[in-house]
Design a protein around this motif. Structure first.
Motif, PDB file in Angstrom:
ATOM      1  N   TYR A   1      25.058 -14.095  13.158  1.00  0.00           N
ATOM      2  CA  TYR A   1      23.785 -14.141  12.466  1.00  0.00           C
ATOM      3  C   TYR A   1      24.116 -14.092  10.976  1.00  0.00           C
ATOM      4  O   TYR A   1      24.824 -13.199  10.521  1.00  0.00           O
ATOM      5  CB  TYR A   1      22.897 -12.954  12.852  1.00  0.00           C
TER       6      TYR A   1
ATOM      7  N   PHE B   1      23.019 -14.628   6.762  1.00  0.00           N
ATOM      8  CA  PHE B   1      21.944 -14.367   5.813  1.00  0.00           C
ATOM      9  C   PHE B   1      22.364 -14.816   4.413  1.00  0.00           C
ATOM     10  O   PHE B   1      23.542 -14.760   4.061  1.00  0.00           O
ATOM     11  CB  PHE B   1      21.626 -12.864   5.750  1.00  0.00           C
TER      12      PHE B   1
ATOM     13  N   TYR C   1      21.109 -13.676   0.582  1.00  0.00           N
ATOM     14  CA  TYR C   1      20.287 -12.803  -0.242  1.00  0.00           C
ATOM     15  C   TYR C   1      20.457 -13.204  -1.707  1.00  0.00           C
ATOM     16  O   TYR C   1      21.521 -13.687  -2.113  1.00  0.00           O
ATOM     17  CB  TYR C   1      20.710 -11.335  -0.105  1.00  0.00           C
TER      18      TYR C   1
ATOM     19  N   SER D   1      26.032 -10.497  10.024  1.00  0.00           N
ATOM     20  CA  SER D   1      25.721  -9.242  10.673  1.00  0.00           C
ATOM     21  C   SER D   1      26.979  -8.673  11.292  1.00  0.00           C
ATOM     22  O   SER D   1      27.733  -9.399  11.949  1.00  0.00           O
ATOM     23  CB  SER D   1      24.657  -9.460  11.743  1.00  0.00           C
TER      24      SER D   1
ATOM     25  N   GLY E   1      27.712  -6.476  13.679  1.00  0.00           N
ATOM     26  CA  GLY E   1      27.923  -6.005  15.042  1.00  0.00           C
ATOM     27  C   GLY E   1      27.075  -4.797  15.373  1.00  0.00           C
ATOM     28  O   GLY E   1      26.013  -4.595  14.802  1.00  0.00           O
ATOM     29  N   SER E   2      27.564  -3.979  16.275  1.00  0.00           N
ATOM     30  CA  SER E   2      26.748  -2.892  16.830  1.00  0.00           C
ATOM     31  C   SER E   2      26.356  -1.862  15.792  1.00  0.00           C
ATOM     32  O   SER E   2      25.387  -1.129  15.965  1.00  0.00           O
ATOM     33  CB  SER E   2      27.496  -2.206  17.970  1.00  0.00           C
ATOM     34  N   GLN E   3      27.105  -1.796  14.690  1.00  0.00           N
ATOM     35  CA  GLN E   3      26.726  -0.852  13.644  1.00  0.00           C
ATOM     36  C   GLN E   3      25.458  -1.294  12.935  1.00  0.00           C
ATOM     37  O   GLN E   3      24.802  -0.500  12.268  1.00  0.00           O
ATOM     38  CB  GLN E   3      27.848  -0.711  12.624  1.00  0.00           C
ATOM     39  N   GLY E   4      25.149  -2.562  13.038  1.00  0.00           N
ATOM     40  CA  GLY E   4      23.923  -3.070  12.433  1.00  0.00           C
ATOM     41  C   GLY E   4      24.028  -3.393  10.974  1.00  0.00           C
ATOM     42  O   GLY E   4      23.079  -3.875  10.369  1.00  0.00           O
ATOM     43  N   ASN E   5      25.171  -3.115  10.366  1.00  0.00           N
ATOM     44  CA  ASN E   5      25.250  -3.348   8.937  1.00  0.00           C
ATOM     45  C   ASN E   5      25.578  -4.794   8.639  1.00  0.00           C
ATOM     46  O   ASN E   5      26.018  -5.558   9.489  1.00  0.00           O
ATOM     47  CB  ASN E   5      26.333  -2.462   8.315  1.00  0.00           C
ATOM     48  N   LEU E   6      25.324  -5.184   7.393  1.00  0.00           N
ATOM     49  CA  LEU E   6      25.670  -6.504   6.909  1.00  0.00           C
ATOM     50  C   LEU E   6      27.034  -6.465   6.232  1.00  0.00           C
ATOM     51  O   LEU E   6      27.363  -5.508   5.540  1.00  0.00           O
ATOM     52  CB  LEU E   6      24.628  -6.993   5.910  1.00  0.00           C
TER      53      LEU E   6
ATOM     54  N   PHE F   1      29.025  -8.457   3.479  1.00  0.00           N
ATOM     55  CA  PHE F   1      28.695  -9.375   2.398  1.00  0.00           C
ATOM     56  C   PHE F   1      29.920 -10.102   1.869  1.00  0.00           C
ATOM     57  O   PHE F   1      31.031  -9.579   1.851  1.00  0.00           O
ATOM     58  CB  PHE F   1      28.055  -8.615   1.234  1.00  0.00           C
TER      59      PHE F   1
END
Lengths: 113, 115
Positions: free
Chosen positions: A32, A34, A36, A94, A96-101, A103
């Motif tokens: 995924y 992104f 910004y 993205s 992974g399971s930690q949910g953080n991005l 960059f």
């Protein structure tokens, strides 16, 4: 592990010219992705994101990005630059399971009159 | 209405001091984050947190600790500040932890300068 690489720390274009900001990713799973934007002394604002629904993603302010799996790329484009587009642009994946991005190092876009 | 807010916007302090940065989100999100942006604009995750789980980036010194009084707030406490802590700290939030497709919404940042 996921990572992104932004080619070119600084891109300069003339007003009205095409904007192309490059981003390549590395991911062991379908990513995924992104983009910004960060205007001077401000926080980050989402331009667009790729969620596997469509390879060409349209975002705000006339920006779009195309996901190309064969090239592992997610380059950001805008047909005609405006002075107000001058900012720092960050590509992210993205994490992974930690949910953080995760960059990239950012690309500073300058727009000349 | 500001979705994710941070206070203070600027923080100048001496080495060795203890300071806190506050973050609040009014989006009803379950998950909040702290990121650090260094002088070269590189952004790196420090913490991911929801009401069930705190995930800490292993590179973060234990002088940094997140504290969440409720779901809408995630404050960052920093003990014994060092020169290298000077950076911009961003708070962010998203709906759920672990859903990779989630958009993260960022606050305006807190510019910390340690003298």
């Amino acid at each position: 592990a996921q990572s992104v690489t932004q080619l070119g720390s600084h891109v300069s274009v003339s007003e009205g010219a095409l904007v192309l900001l490059r981003c390549n990713y590395s991911s062991s799973v379908p990513p995924y992705l992104f983009w910004y934007v960060q205007y001077p002394n401000q926080g980050l604002q989402l331009l667009l994101k790729y969620t596997s629904a469509a390879t060409l993603v349209k975002g705000i302010n006339g920006f779009e990005a195309e996901f190309k799996k064969s090239e592992t790329s997610f380059h950001l484009t805008k047909p005609s630059a405006h002075m107000s587009d001058a900012a720092e642009y960050f590509c992210a994946v993205s994490g992974g399971s930690q949910g953080n991005l995760i960059f990239g190092k950012g690309t500073k876009l300058s727009v000349k009159p | 209405d500001t979705a994710v807010s941070q206070t203070p916007k600027y923080l100048v302090t001496q080495m060795g001091n203890d300071k806190s940065i506050k973050c609040e989100q009014n989006l009803g999100h379950d998950t909040m984050y702290w990121y650090k942006q260094d002088s070269k604009k590189f952004l790196k995750i420090m913490f991911s947190y929801n009401n069930k789980e705190l995930i800490i980036n292993e590179t973060v010194p234990n002088r940094f600790s997140p504290k969440s009084p409720d779901k809408a707030h995630l404050n960052l406490h920093i003990n014994s500040l060092e020169l290298g802590d000077s950076a911009v700290y961003f708070c962010a939030s998203s709906q759920e932890l672990g859903r990779e497709v989630e958009t993260q919404y960022f606050g305006p940042g807190t510019r910390l300068l340690v003298l």
